[in-house]
Design an enzyme around this catalytic site. Structure first.
Site, PDB file in Angstrom:
ATOM      1  CG  ASP A 109      -0.247  -0.165   2.543  1.00 16.68           C
ATOM      2  OD1 ASP A 109       0.904  -0.671   2.574  1.00 16.68           O
ATOM      3  OD2 ASP A 109      -0.838   0.210   3.574  1.00 16.68           O
ATOM      4  CG  ASP A 129      -2.610   6.015   3.618  1.00 13.52           C
ATOM      5  OD1 ASP A 129      -3.707   6.162   4.183  1.00 13.52           O
ATOM      6  OD2 ASP A 129      -2.427   5.181   2.724  1.00 13.52           O
TER       7      ASP A 129
END
EC number: 2.7.1.33
Length: 258
Positions: A109, A129
Site C-alpha cells: 500500500d 496516509d
C-alpha cells in the site's frame, strides 16, 4: 478497463478505471475466512450494480498487507473476472526506488501511495496516509522512497482508549467545536483529533528538516485524511483516491513491459 484492489487490515478498497477516470468504487470489510466463490459473488454483484461490464476488464492489480486473503481473492478474480491479477511485490515495475536493506519490509500500500504521489504531483513529495495506521513516507526528487514513519491511526487509538479503560465510552471519531472540552465524549474527540493533528505537524516538519528539504509537496490520503488535511497548513493536497490511482499507474507500467 483496469480493476484495482487494495487489501488493508480493516477494509478492502476497490476501483475500476476507464482510462484515467474512476467509474466505480466499493469497499468491503477485510475478512480472512471468505472463500473464492464468496469473493466472486460479491465482486460480480458489485460490478453489475455499478453497471461495469466484466468483459471490458482486461487488467487487475492487487496491493495487500493481509497475505491470508490473497489466495481466495486471487482465485476469485481469475474465475469470475477472467484475468490473472498482478500483485504489488518486489520485482514488479513501479518507477519508485526503495534504497533500504530489505525492500520487502515496505508494504504494498505504501508503494502504491508513493507511485501515485510521485507520478501525479512530482518529487520531492511526502505522503501522509491516515488509515488503520498513520503512515508518513518521503519520496525524493528522483523517485526514491527514503524514509517511512508509522503510528497508530485514529481508530486504533480510539479502540485502545475505550477497550483499555473501565469508564471511557465508545465514541464517534469527529472534529469537536473546540479543544476546550467540558464533557467526556468531547474530551476524547479533542484528544484524538487534535492529538493526531499535532502528531502530523511535528512528524512532517521533522522529516523534512532532517532530510534537508525546504520545499516539498505534502499529499494526504486515507479514510481520516480529510479531517486532518482541512485542519492544518502542513498538508498541501488531499487526494482520497491516491492509492487506487497509484495501483492503476503500476498496472499500466507493467502492461507496457509485457
Amino acid at each position: 478497463m483496469i480493476f484495482v484492489i487494495d487489501v488493508g487490515n480493516t477494509n478492502i478498497t476497490m476501483g475500476v478505471f476507464d482510462k484515467d477516470e474512476i467509474i466505480a468504487k466499493f469497499r468491503l470489510t477485510t475478512q480472512i475466512n471468505r472463500t473464492s466463490d464468496e469473493y466472486g459473488l460479491i465482486l460480480t454483484d458489485l460490478l453489475n450494480i455499478k453497471k461495469v461490464s466484466i468483459a471490458a476488464i482486461d487488467t487487475a492489480i492487487i496491493s495487500s498487507v493481509v497475505p491470508r486473503v490473497m489466495y481466495s481473492l486471487t482465485s476469485a478474480i481469475k474465475k469470475y473476472l477472467g484475468v490473472t491479477p498482478l500483485n504489488v511485490e518486489v520485482g514488479i515495475k513501479t518507477g519508485i526506488k526503495i534504497p533500504i536493506p530489505n525492500p520487502k519490509e515496505v508494504g504494498a500500500d505504501r508503494v502504491a501511495d508513493a507511485v501515485g504521489a510521485y507520478e501525479l504531483y512530482g518529487g520531492p513529495v511526502l505522503v501522509a496516509d491516515f488509515g488503520t495506521a498513520n503512515k508518513y513516507d518521503l519520496i525524493t526528487e528522483d523517485g526514491s522512497l527514503i524514509a517511512a514513519v508509522t503510528c497508530p491511526g485514529l481508530k486504533m487509538s480510539a479502540n485502545a482508549m475505550w477497550s483499555g479503560t473501565a469508564k471511557l465510552p465508545e465514541i464517534e471519531i469527529a472534529m469537536p467545536d473546540t479543544i476546550l472540552a467540558k464533557d467526556t465524549v468531547t474530551s476524547m474527540q479533542a484528544g484524538l483529533i487534535f492529538g493526531c493533528i499535532g502528531q502530523t505537524e511535528y512528524i512532517i516538519k521533522k522529516m523534512l528538516k532532517e532530510a534537508g528539504l525546504e520545499k516539498c509537496k505534502v499529499v494526504a490520503t486515507g479514510g481520516f485524511g480529510r479531517i486532518i488535511a482541512s485542519n492544518t497548513d502542513v498538508i498541501d493536497i488531499y487526494d482520497p483516491d491516491l492509492l487506487l490511482k497509484g495501483l492503476k499507474i503500476i498496472a499500466e507500467k507493467n502492461k507496457k513491459v509485457k
